[in-house]
Design a protein around this motif. Structure first.
Motif, PDB file in Angstrom:
ATOM      1  N   ASP A  44       0.827  -1.198   0.000  1.00 46.07           N
ATOM      2  CA  ASP A  44       0.000   0.000   0.000  1.00 46.07           C
ATOM      3  C   ASP A  44       0.863   1.251   0.000  1.00 46.07           C
ATOM      4  N   LEU A  45       0.546   2.177  -0.890  1.00 44.60           N
ATOM      5  CA  LEU A  45       1.203   3.474  -0.857  1.00 44.60           C
ATOM      6  C   LEU A  45       0.939   4.144   0.490  1.00 44.60           C
ATOM      7  N   PRO A  46       1.861   4.997   0.952  1.00 45.76           N
ATOM      8  CA  PRO A  46       1.605   5.735   2.197  1.00 45.76           C
ATOM      9  C   PRO A  46       0.272   6.483   2.132  1.00 45.76           C
ATOM     10  N   GLY A  47      -0.511   6.390   3.215  1.00 48.96           N
ATOM     11  CA  GLY A  47      -1.809   7.046   3.260  1.00 48.96           C
ATOM     12  C   GLY A  47      -2.926   6.249   2.625  1.00 48.96           C
ATOM     13  N   HIS A  48      -2.645   5.028   2.181  1.00 44.75           N
ATOM     14  CA  HIS A  48      -3.622   4.203   1.479  1.00 44.75           C
ATOM     15  C   HIS A  48      -3.745   2.837   2.157  1.00 44.75           C
ATOM     16  N   GLY A  49      -4.913   2.220   2.017  1.00 44.66           N
ATOM     17  CA  GLY A  49      -5.104   0.849   2.486  1.00 44.66           C
ATOM     18  C   GLY A  49      -4.681   0.658   3.934  1.00 44.66           C
ATOM     19  N   ASP A  50      -3.874  -0.389   4.168  1.00 48.71           N
ATOM     20  CA  ASP A  50      -3.368  -0.658   5.518  1.00 48.71           C
ATOM     21  C   ASP A  50      -2.334   0.369   5.963  1.00 48.71           C
ATOM     22  N   HIS A  51      -1.930   1.230   5.046  1.00 46.13           N
ATOM     23  CA  HIS A  51      -0.915   2.249   5.302  1.00 46.13           C
ATOM     24  C   HIS A  51      -1.554   3.602   5.609  1.00 46.13           C
ATOM     25  N   GLY A  53      -2.960   6.884   7.191  1.00 42.08           N
ATOM     26  CA  GLY A  53      -2.563   7.635   8.368  1.00 42.08           C
ATOM     27  C   GLY A  53      -1.084   7.641   8.641  1.00 42.08           C
ATOM     28  N   GLU A  54      -0.312   6.878   7.838  1.00 44.81           N
ATOM     29  CA  GLU A  54       1.127   6.763   8.054  1.00 44.81           C
ATOM     30  C   GLU A  54       1.888   7.531   6.975  1.00 44.81           C
ATOM     31  N   VAL A  55       1.658   8.824   6.858  1.00 43.34           N
ATOM     32  CA  VAL A  55       2.323   9.627   5.832  1.00 43.34           C
ATOM     33  C   VAL A  55       3.351  10.542   6.504  1.00 43.34           C
ATOM     34  N   PRO A  56       4.640  10.214   6.376  1.00 42.44           N
ATOM     35  CA  PRO A  56       5.672  11.056   6.988  1.00 42.44           C
ATOM     36  C   PRO A  56       5.654  12.464   6.399  1.00 42.44           C
ATOM     37  N   LEU A  57       6.068  13.429   7.184  1.00 39.38           N
ATOM     38  CA  LEU A  57       6.052  14.817   6.735  1.00 39.38           C
ATOM     39  C   LEU A  57       6.961  15.038   5.533  1.00 39.38           C
ATOM     40  N   ASP A  58       8.040  14.249   5.420  1.00 38.11           N
ATOM     41  CA  ASP A  58       8.992  14.433   4.320  1.00 38.11           C
ATOM     42  C   ASP A  58       8.691  13.521   3.135  1.00 38.11           C
ATOM     43  N   CYS A  59       7.502  12.940   3.104  1.00 33.83           N
ATOM     44  CA  CYS A  59       7.164  12.010   2.027  1.00 33.83           C
ATOM     45  C   CYS A  59       6.929  12.768   0.718  1.00 33.83           C
ATOM     46  N   ASP A  60       7.444  12.238  -0.388  1.00 32.29           N
ATOM     47  CA  ASP A  60       7.183  12.773  -1.718  1.00 32.29           C
ATOM     48  C   ASP A  60       7.338  11.632  -2.715  1.00 32.29           C
ATOM     49  N   ILE A  61       7.272  11.931  -3.993  1.00 33.27           N
ATOM     50  CA  ILE A  61       7.318  10.883  -5.013  1.00 33.27           C
ATOM     51  C   ILE A  61       8.626  10.104  -4.975  1.00 33.27           C
ATOM     52  N   THR A 132      -7.599  13.933  -2.988  1.00 34.54           N
ATOM     53  CA  THR A 132      -7.396  13.522  -1.602  1.00 34.54           C
ATOM     54  C   THR A 132      -8.601  13.896  -0.752  1.00 34.54           C
ATOM     55  N   ASP A 133      -9.088  15.125  -0.935  1.00 37.22           N
ATOM     56  CA  ASP A 133     -10.283  15.563  -0.202  1.00 37.22           C
ATOM     57  C   ASP A 133     -11.502  14.734  -0.596  1.00 37.22           C
ATOM     58  N   ALA A 134     -11.673  14.521  -1.900  1.00 38.44           N
ATOM     59  CA  ALA A 134     -12.862  13.808  -2.379  1.00 38.44           C
ATOM     60  C   ALA A 134     -12.888  12.363  -1.894  1.00 38.44           C
ATOM     61  N   LEU A 135     -11.714  11.753  -1.744  1.00 37.94           N
ATOM     62  CA  LEU A 135     -11.625  10.350  -1.335  1.00 37.94           C
ATOM     63  C   LEU A 135     -11.491  10.174   0.171  1.00 37.94           C
ATOM     64  N   SER A 136     -11.485  11.307   0.896  1.00 36.88           N
ATOM     65  CA  SER A 136     -11.364  11.276   2.369  1.00 36.88           C
ATOM     66  C   SER A 136     -10.092  10.578   2.829  1.00 36.88           C
ATOM     67  N   LEU A 137      -9.015  10.781   2.078  1.00 34.64           N
ATOM     68  CA  LEU A 137      -7.716  10.274   2.479  1.00 34.64           C
ATOM     69  C   LEU A 137      -7.077  11.251   3.467  1.00 34.64           C
ATOM     70  N   PRO A 138      -6.054  10.816   4.200  1.00 29.85           N
ATOM     71  CA  PRO A 138      -5.337  11.760   5.054  1.00 29.85           C
ATOM     72  C   PRO A 138      -4.865  12.948   4.224  1.00 29.85           C
ATOM     73  N   PRO A 139      -4.992  14.182   4.726  1.00 26.06           N
ATOM     74  CA  PRO A 139      -4.656  15.367   3.931  1.00 26.06           C
ATOM     75  C   PRO A 139      -3.266  15.330   3.316  1.00 26.06           C
ATOM     76  N   SER A 140      -2.324  14.690   3.998  1.00 21.38           N
ATOM     77  CA  SER A 140      -0.953  14.656   3.491  1.00 21.38           C
ATOM     78  C   SER A 140      -0.725  13.566   2.451  1.00 21.38           C
ATOM     79  N   ALA A 141      -1.754  12.758   2.156  1.00 20.19           N
ATOM     80  CA  ALA A 141      -1.577  11.649   1.212  1.00 20.19           C
ATOM     81  C   ALA A 141      -1.226  12.133  -0.187  1.00 20.19           C
ATOM     82  N   SER A 142      -1.668  13.339  -0.537  1.00 24.69           N
ATOM     83  CA  SER A 142      -1.380  13.837  -1.886  1.00 24.69           C
ATOM     84  C   SER A 142       0.114  14.003  -2.125  1.00 24.69           C
ATOM     85  N   ARG A 143       0.884  14.264  -1.058  1.00 27.29           N
ATOM     86  CA  ARG A 143       2.329  14.451  -1.225  1.00 27.29           C
ATOM     87  C   ARG A 143       3.006  13.193  -1.759  1.00 27.29           C
TER      88      ARG A 143
END
Length: 238
Positions: A44-51, A53-61, A132-143
Motif C-alpha cells: 500500500d502506498l503511504p496514506g492508502h489501504g493498511d498504510h 494515516g502513516e504519511v511522513p512529513l517528508d514524504c514525496d514521489i 485527496t479531499d474527495a476520497l477522504s484520504l489523510p490530507p498529506s496523502a497527496s504528497r
C-alpha cells in the motif's frame, strides 16, 4: 514502511504498485491468478489501504519510489515491477533510480510519463489535493504522488528494461497518449491495447491482463516451468 503482502517463494518475483486512492486489494485478481507461478508482492502506498494515516512529513514521489526500491532489495530472484496509473509512474521512477538491484522487467498499466512544464506539474499536484479531499484520504496523502520534475519523461529513452505497456481503449485521453508516449520512447517496450477496457483493465479484464503478464515474463525470462528453471533472455541493448 508497512510490510508488503506476499505469496509463496519463486525464482521470479512480481511487485505490484496500485494507483492513487486505491489499495493493494486492487490486485486481488492478479494475486489469485499468478501466485501459483510466481512470488507475488503487493503493498500500500503511504496514506492508502493498511498504510492509511502513516504519511511522513517528508514524504514525496522520490521517497515513495525509494520505498518500492526497498521492497525490490528484499525480494529474491528476478524482479518485475508492475504498476497501475501513478503506480506505473512510480515503478518507472524506481527503475530509473535503482543502481544496486536489477529489474528484470516492467509492466506499466494505464500510466503516463509525467510532465515537463512547471505549470502542468503544478496542475497535477493541485488535482491530487482535490482527489485527496474527495476520497477522504489523510490530507498529506497527496504528497505521496506530487510530481517534482521531468526525470521519467526525459530518461525513458535510456531505460532499456523490457517493458509491457498496457492501456484500455476507453481510458481517458491523458492516459492513452501517456501510455503511447512511454511505449514509443522506451527502446524495449511493447504496447498492448485492450478493447472496451477503461482505466482499470486489471480489474475489468483481469484474465487478459494476467495472461499478458505471464506471457511477457515467460518471454523475458525464457522459462521452463516444469523444471523451475529461469534464464534471462538478453535484450537488444545487452
Amino acid at each position: 514502511m508497512s510490510a508488503p503482502r506476499s505469496s509463496a517463494t519463486s525464482p521470479v518475483t512480481l511487485v505490484f504498485t496500485h494507483g492513487f486512492g486505491d489499495s493493494s486489494r486492487s490486485w486481488d485478481s492478479q494475486t489469485a491468478g499468478l501466485s501459483d507461478r510466481y512470488e507475488v508482492k503487493v503493498w500500500d502506498l503511504p496514506g492508502h489501504g493498511d498504510h492509511q494515516g502513516e504519511v511522513p512529513l517528508d514524504c514525496d514521489i522520490d521517497s515513495t519510489a525509494t520505498e518500492l526500491d526497498s521492497i525490490v532489495a528484499d525480494s529474491s530472484g528476478s524482479v518485475f515491477l508492475i504498476g497501475h496509473s501513478i503506480g506505473g509512474y512510480i515503478s518507472l521512477r524506481c527503475a530509473l533510480a535503482t543502481s544496486t538491484h536489477s529489474i528484470a522487467g516492467l509492466v506499466v498499466i494505464s500510466a503516463g510519463p509525467g510532465f515537463r512544464s512547471a505549470e502542468k506539474i503544478a496542475a497535477w499536484n493541485s488535482k491530487m489535493d482535490r482527489m485527496t479531499d474527495a476520497l477522504s484520504l489523510p490530507p498529506s496523502a497527496s504528497r505521496v504522488v506530487y510530481m517534482t520534475d521531468a526525470r521519467v519523461m526525459e530518461r525513458l529513452p535510456s531505460l532499456a528494461t523490457p517493458t509491457l505497456v498496457v492501456r484500455g481503449s476507453n481510458d481517458h485521453e491523458m492516459y492513452l497518449s501517456g501510455s503511447g508516449y512511454i511505449a514509443a520512447k522506451m527502446p524495449n517496450a511493447e504496447l498492448l491495447d485492450i478493447s472496451d477496457a477503461g482505466h482499470d483493465p486489471h480489474r475489468s479484464h483481469s484474465q487478459i491482463v494476467n495472461s499478458a503478464i505471464d506471457r511477457f515474463v515467460t518471454r523475458t525470462m525464457s522459462v521452463d516451468v516444469s523444471r523451475n528453471e529461469y534464464v534471462r533472455v538478453p535484450n537488444a541493448a545487452e
